[in-house]
Design an enzyme around this catalytic site. Structure first.
Site, PDB file in Angstrom:
ATOM      1  N   SER A 142      41.692  41.889  39.233  1.00  0.00           N
ATOM      2  CA  SER A 142      40.649  42.721  38.643  1.00  0.00           C
ATOM      3  C   SER A 142      39.302  42.158  39.066  1.00  0.00           C
ATOM      4  CB  SER A 142      40.753  42.689  37.108  1.00  0.00           C
ATOM      5  OG  SER A 142      39.607  43.252  36.496  1.00  0.00           O
ATOM      6  N   TYR A 155      42.021  38.412  29.004  1.00  0.00           N
ATOM      7  CA  TYR A 155      42.040  39.185  30.240  1.00  0.00           C
ATOM      8  C   TYR A 155      41.239  38.485  31.327  1.00  0.00           C
ATOM      9  CZ  TYR A 155      42.221  43.413  33.131  1.00  0.00           C
ATOM     10  OH  TYR A 155      42.453  44.308  34.145  1.00  0.00           O
TER      11      TYR A 155
END
Length: 273
Positions: A142, A155
């Site tokens: 990401s 995350y």
């Protein structure tokens, strides 16, 4: 990376980026084993591919992509149905946990799915690829793995680790015929973005907004097209949002200034003065 005739495994392929990449691989002449926790969805993806192509080009496996037994089943299914795995797309992801109050169970889930699933798959495949002299690993990380994820420490940290592992894999095995790429998108119109960041614990309510307000939210098919092009070029860092590179360069050139800017951005998302 020669895509025509390639045999791929794609995890997290019940929808979103995984499903789009699997379809794109088949459109390029490959075959694919798709995997997802959601058995109904992933079987539907495989059935749709086979119906549209008029041939058996996809097979489905339901299960947890961070489980060694499931990874072994994916590899065995690919070999049985299509041949040895040429490309493994470690795409499954989770938004488990949010802020500093995230418990150990949430941390373990985030690390298992977002990082250790990649490690375990590489451990199962890379030695054979080295022996064959070819193979390819695509890690879906990401932009949060290069920058950060406002609102979710689990995350952010797990995606940083995913980038680090992909980088190490490329450095260590790149001279042995093993290709490695790392996909780092910002906002993509997927369930993970639209529903994954939920709750009010320590910044959870702003996590999705931090992504959607930072740049264009792409469709999964747009990301898949960029992935196919990057695999052909064997490019390590895949950035469907080109502006991420500029952000990353600014971060590296003046870390303190970048952190101050991110703090201002966080305050604006929270509506603080």
């Amino acid at each position: 990376m020669e895509l025509a005739g390639a045999v791929a495994v794609v995890t997290g392929a019940g929808a979103g980026i995984g499903a789009a990449v699997a379809r794109a691989m088949v459109d390029q002449g490959g075959s694919v084993v798709v995997a997802d926790l959601n058995a109904e969805r992933v079987r539907a993806v495989a059935e749709r591919i086979n119906t549209d192509t008029g041939a058996t080009r996809a097979a489905a496996v339901a299960g947890d992509a961070s489980d060694d037994a499931v990874i072994a089943e994916l590899v065995a299914t690919a070999e049985r149905e299509f041949g040895p795995v040429d490309l493994y797309v470690a795409n499954a992801g989770t938004t488990a946990g949010l802020g500093l109050d995230s418990d150990d169970a949430a941390w373990q889930t985030a690390l298992d799915v977002n990082v250790l699933a990649h490690v375990r798959a590489a451990r199962a495949l890379v030695p054979g690829w080295v022996e064959r002299g070819r193979g390819y690993f695509l890690s879906t990380a990401s932009a949060a793995g290069l920058l950060t994820q406002i609102g979710s420490v689990t995350y952010s940290v797990s995606k940083h680790a995913a980038v680090g592992f992909a980088e190490w894999l490329r450095v260590t095995y790149g001279d042995s015929g093993v290709g490695v790429s790392c996909l780092c998108p910002m906002g993509v119109n997927t369930e993970l973005l639209n529903a994954g960041f939920s709750g009010d614990r320590d910044g959870g309510s702003i996590a999705a907004t931090a992504v959607t307000s930072a740049g264009t939210v792409l469709e999964p098919e747009d990301v898949a097209a960029v992935v196919i092009e990057a695999l052909r070029d064997e490019r390590f860092l895949i950035l469907p949002h080109p502006e991420v590179l500029t952000m990353y360069q600014r971060k590296g050139s003046d870390y303190d200034r970048w952190i101050a800017g991110m703090q201002r951005y966080q305050r604006s998302l929270r509506g603080d003065a």
